[in-house]
Design a protein around this motif. Structure first.
Motif, short mmCIF file in Angstrom:
data_model
loop_
_atom_site.label_atom_id
_atom_site.label_comp_id
_atom_site.label_asym_id
_atom_site.label_seq_id
_atom_site.Cartn_x
_atom_site.Cartn_y
_atom_site.Cartn_z
N MET A 77 0.82 -1.21 0.00
CA MET A 77 0.00 0.00 0.00
C MET A 77 0.86 1.26 0.00
O MET A 77 0.49 2.28 -0.59
N ARG A 78 2.03 1.21 0.67
CA ARG A 78 2.84 2.41 0.88
C ARG A 78 3.71 2.78 -0.32
O ARG A 78 4.44 3.78 -0.24
N SER B 186 -0.33 0.79 -7.27
CA SER B 186 0.46 -0.28 -6.66
C SER B 186 0.52 -1.50 -7.56
O SER B 186 1.59 -2.08 -7.79
N ARG C 102 -11.38 3.90 -4.21
CA ARG C 102 -10.68 4.97 -3.52
C ARG C 102 -11.02 6.27 -4.24
O ARG C 102 -10.63 6.47 -5.40
N THR D 186 2.56 3.95 -2.93
CA THR D 186 1.73 4.91 -3.67
C THR D 186 1.97 6.30 -3.09
O THR D 186 2.80 6.50 -2.21
N TYR E 92 -5.34 0.77 -4.23
CA TYR E 92 -4.14 1.47 -3.78
C TYR E 92 -3.59 2.30 -4.93
O TYR E 92 -2.91 1.80 -5.81
N ILE F 106 -2.58 7.48 -0.14
CA ILE F 106 -2.80 6.28 -0.98
C ILE F 106 -3.43 6.66 -2.32
O ILE F 106 -4.23 5.92 -2.89
N TRP G 4 -13.13 5.50 1.15
CA TRP G 4 -13.10 4.10 0.73
C TRP G 4 -14.55 3.67 0.54
O TRP G 4 -15.33 3.65 1.48
N THR H 286 -1.39 -6.57 -2.33
CA THR H 286 -1.75 -5.24 -2.82
C THR H 286 -3.27 -5.17 -2.98
O THR H 286 -4.01 -6.01 -2.48
#
Length: 279
Positions: A20-21, A62, A86, A23, A57, A27, A92, A53
């Motif tokens: 996730m990170r 991602s 997203r 991006t 994301y 996010i 979300w 993933t």
């Protein structure tokens, strides 16, 4: 590192990597240093067997970066999730309708550069769609050869049982860490999701395994970290691995140094007393 067989056949080391990170901020969009993220992915593929993933994301960022950097995947299981939008303002939004899921899966196949996804997880039950209808769609996509194994996420025991009535469930991904034990909350039938996973040999993937770094309220974790010459985050991961043999933590980062630090947590042997104190 101990291993676990996802769906009884995909053998992975029990500590994986969450993507996730890699991006942008919140996010959304690309990370400020895309090449650094590629380096993290390559390092992760050398050190772990499971990369997790989701299509939300980025969104899409991602998955696309993983496909561009790592495909074809020789010794890595790539898991993704669908069923959650997203929005640009950071919401979300659950989407569990069959038409959306079928289209989302096709997009994930394209971005990940595969014909079949190793593990496809439904991201979150949609309150506006019958859960059986959502799961039946995933079962059909598995039968059609687009998915090898099906997982569910953010579920209660009742929802897990509903899913298992329609398809073999390989994994559950719920919020769980040493600071927040949402999964330990007893459902109406008196059983727990983690216990249900243990009883049925279902992999349990705890998301936010490091509580986003907020571990100050965990009693004793500082002393235990000092005793092992480790960080609090490493102790949090070591505790998860001790918590259950079906536990598959997937800590995420966009830093190679942090990635190495996370993986090293698998080598920490907590004593029974330390595990009990944290538990």
């Amino acid at each position: 590192m101990d291993t676990f067989d996802i769906g009884g056949e995909l053998t992975v080391r029990r500590l994986g990597f969450g993507a996730m990170r890699i991006t942008g901020e919140d996010i959304i969009g690309e990370h400020d240093d895309v090449e650094q993220c590629r380096e993290v992915l390559r390092e992760a593929a050398d050190r772990v067997d499971l990369i997790d993933t989701a299509d939300s994301y980025g969104p899409g960022v991602s998955e696309r970066l993983i496909g561009e950097t790592l495909a074809p995947y020789d010794d890595v299981v790539v898991a993704t999730k669908g069923g959650l939008l997203r929005s640009p303002d950071g919401e979300w939004i659950p989407r569990g309708d069959p038409e959306y899921l079928r289209n989302a899966l096709l997009c994930s196949l394209d971005r990940l550069r595969v014909d079949t996804i190793d593990l496809y997880q439904h991201h979150r039950p949609d309150p506006d769609v019958d859960y059986e209808e959502t799961i039946t769609t995933l079962a059909e996509l598995k039968d059609d050869g687009f998915i090898d194994h099906v997982g569910v996420s953010n579920v209660s025991v009742e929802q897990l049982e509903t899913a298992r009535d329609h398809v073999e469930v390989a994994t559950v991904q719920n919020h769980y860490n040493v600071e927040t034990r949402d999964t330990d909350r007893v459902d109406g039938d008196g059983r727990r999701v983690l216990e249900a996973c243990e009883a049925n040999d279902i992999g349990f993937i705890p998301y936010f395994p490091l509580a986003a770094g907020d571990l100050d309220s965990v009693e004793g974790i500082d002393e235990i970290a000092d005793a092992h010459d480790a960080t609090k985050q490493q102790i949090a991961l070591a505790w998860l691995l001790e918590r259950s043999p079906v536990m598959l933590p997937i800590p995420g980062t966009s830093s190679v140094e942090h990635l190495k630090e996370n993986v090293a947590a698998a080598d920490i042997d907590l004593t029974d007393e330390e595990v009990a104190r944290l538990t």
